[in-house]
Design an enzyme around this catalytic site. Structure first.
Site, PDB file in Angstrom:
ATOM      1  CE  LYS A   1      -3.111  -3.227   0.804  1.00 27.93           C
ATOM      2  NZ  LYS A   1      -3.887  -3.909  -0.193  1.00 27.93           N
TER       3      LYS A   1
HETATM    4  C1  LIG Z   1      -4.806  -5.026   0.690  1.00 31.29           C
HETATM    5  C2  LIG Z   1      -6.257  -4.977   0.764  1.00 31.29           C
HETATM    6  C3  LIG Z   1      -6.961  -5.509   1.852  1.00 31.29           C
HETATM    7  C4  LIG Z   1      -6.282  -6.288   2.956  1.00 31.29           C
HETATM    8  O1  LIG Z   1      -5.385  -5.498   3.702  1.00 31.29           O
HETATM    9  P1  LIG Z   1      -4.413  -6.218   4.772  1.00 31.29           P
HETATM   10  O2  LIG Z   1      -3.849  -5.070   5.547  1.00 31.29           O
HETATM   11  O3  LIG Z   1      -3.377  -6.955   3.993  1.00 31.29           O
HETATM   12  O4  LIG Z   1      -5.250  -7.109   5.610  1.00 31.29           O
HETATM   13  C5  LIG Z   1      -8.335  -5.357   1.883  1.00 31.29           C
HETATM   14  N1  LIG Z   1      -8.992  -4.727   0.892  1.00 31.29           N
HETATM   15  C6  LIG Z   1      -8.352  -4.202  -0.174  1.00 31.29           C
HETATM   16  C7  LIG Z   1      -9.133  -3.477  -1.220  1.00 31.29           C
HETATM   17  C8  LIG Z   1      -6.963  -4.333  -0.289  1.00 31.29           C
HETATM   18  O5  LIG Z   1      -6.340  -3.830  -1.348  1.00 31.29           O
END
Ligand SMILES: *Cc1c(COP(=O)(O)O)cnc(C)c1O
Length: 395
Positions: free
Chosen positions: A193
């Site tokens: 992210k």
């Molecule tokens: C990455 C992601 C998640 C999960 O996030 P984590 O922190 O890895 O649990 C959930 N929803 C979306 C849209 C994502 O891109």
């Protein structure tokens, strides 16, 4: 110039992290207080101030944040939650964690986000919540979606896993995603992210009752936090009135997160500059469609995708790029095509499937140089023009 670059690999993504975070992580380590404590509390305050939300609660990741959000609005067995299939699988999985059923609606091709026009038809007496996604950082149409949610008395949860630093124009003002436009917003700090704590998540809300629930449930349903108990000069016996979870963020992660949050404005500015540059440069490649940024949205370009023309084979294009040292990914997955969600009769989600099958994601990270970006575009142009990538040549 290109021969030099040809030998190196251009990754899809790279976190911007370094000395400041390494130094900050010493604080909790040297203090001896390692898990959820003063650093988490400070990170929460700083994140709330950044987004403009009244409350922020840190948790172990965005998946656990989404789980707590659904529990807080009362999603339980046999309920339905309207969401998109075209998302990371965690978005659908958290609905299943609550023994509820995700009801998938389709997306708009131009933004890869939930199509508000499809929501009303998906509402049934069992609908308990709407879970929208700001896919790849691009804000979804919150004005339309909040209006539908309000009209039907449904809570709105925003999956903003990728949308730290993205903005939306709200009542004529630019506001951060997470300023409680819906009822609860969930963020991720996974390295893929925009800012990272290794793993980590955050919930923002303006509702103090929801916030209380998050704090209770993330720590085993314990009535007193261990930090309060630790600093009390009276003996406190805690209670566990509900079944909670261990969804804590550690103080080491929070110390890193506080430094990442300081970098966020600069990271978003750089990503937006690179996103604009991609849009200018890629316009020269015939047949490519680029993501649309609505006039009321400012994305952080967590991912930059392009739609390939039908004459090109997605896998061959990606292989051609890999052969030239450029990592790419196919479009965001569709949960309904994965084993746990397959069902008799299938699903009617044509835009979601097209986005997975026809889009590819290009490298974009804050350290990317203009030269690297030029190389990606040059190679994509070459691959798209080569006969290898054309579907007519594939048997
Ligand atoms: C990455 C992601 C998640 C999960 O996030 P984590 O922190 O890895 O649990 C959930 N929803 C979306 C849209 C994502 O891109």
């Amino acid at each position: 110039m290109t021969t030099d670059l040809k030998r190196r690999t251009i990754p899809l993504a790279r976190p911007l992290i370094g000395e400041a975070e390494a130094e900050a992580s010493r604080r909790p380590i040297m203090s001896g207080w390692l898990t959820q404590g003063p650093e988490v509390a400070a990170f929460e305050q700083e994140f709330a101030a950044y987004t403009g939300a009244k409350h922020a609660t840190a948790v172990s990741n965005c998946t656990t944040a989404l789980h707590l959000a659904l529990l807080a609005v009362g999603v339980g067995a046999d309920d339905e939650v309207i969401t998109v299939s075209h998302s990371y699988v965690a978005t659908a999985n958290v609905v299943r964690y609550c023994n509820a059923t995700p009801v998938f609606v389709d997306i708009e091709a131009a933004t890869s986000n939930m199509d508000p026009a499809t929501i009303a038809a998906a509402i049934t007496p069992r609908t308990k919540a709407i879970l929208c996604v700001h896919q790849m950082g691009m804000p979804c149409d919150l004005a339309a979606i909040t209006a539908i949610a309000k009209a039907h008395g449904l809570p709105l949860i925003e999956d903003a896993a990728c949308a730290s630093g993205s903005e939306i124009c709200w009542d004529g003002q630019w506001e951060k995603v997470g300023k409680a436009h819906g009822d609860i917003t969930c963020f991720s700090f996974h390295p893929r992210k925009v800012i990272t704590t290794g793993d980590g998540g955050m919930l923002t809300t303006n509702n103090p009752d929801y916030d209380k629930q998050f704090r209770l449930l993330r720590q085993h349903g314990m009535s007193v936090s261990d930090r309060v108990r630790h600093s009390a000069n009276q003996v406190i016996f805690e209670e566990h009135a509900v079944i909670g979870y261990n969804y804590r963020m550690t103080d080491v992660q929070a110390a890193i997160g506080r430094e990442q949050l300081k970098r966020l404005p600069e990271i978003v500015a750089t990503r937006r500059r690179l996103g604009d540059r991609y849009r200018q440069l890629l316009a020269a490649i015939p047949g490519l469609t680029m993501p649309h940024e609505p006039e009321w949205a400012r994305t952080n370009w967590q991912s930059f995708w392009v739609r390939l023309p039908d004459a090109l084979d997605q896998r061959e294009v990606m292989q051609g790029m890999l052969d030239r040292g450029v990592a790419t990914r196919r479009g965001i997955m569709c949960a309904h095509r994965e084993v746990p969600y397959q069902r008799e009769g299938g699903y009617d989600l044509p835009e979601s499937e097209r986005a997975q099958d026809r889009n590819i994601i290009l490298p974009l990270y804050p350290q990317m140089t203009d030269e690297e970006q030029d190389y990606v575009v040059e190679m994509l142009s070459e691959v798209c023009a080569s006969s290898d990538a054309h579907t007519s040549n594939i048997v």
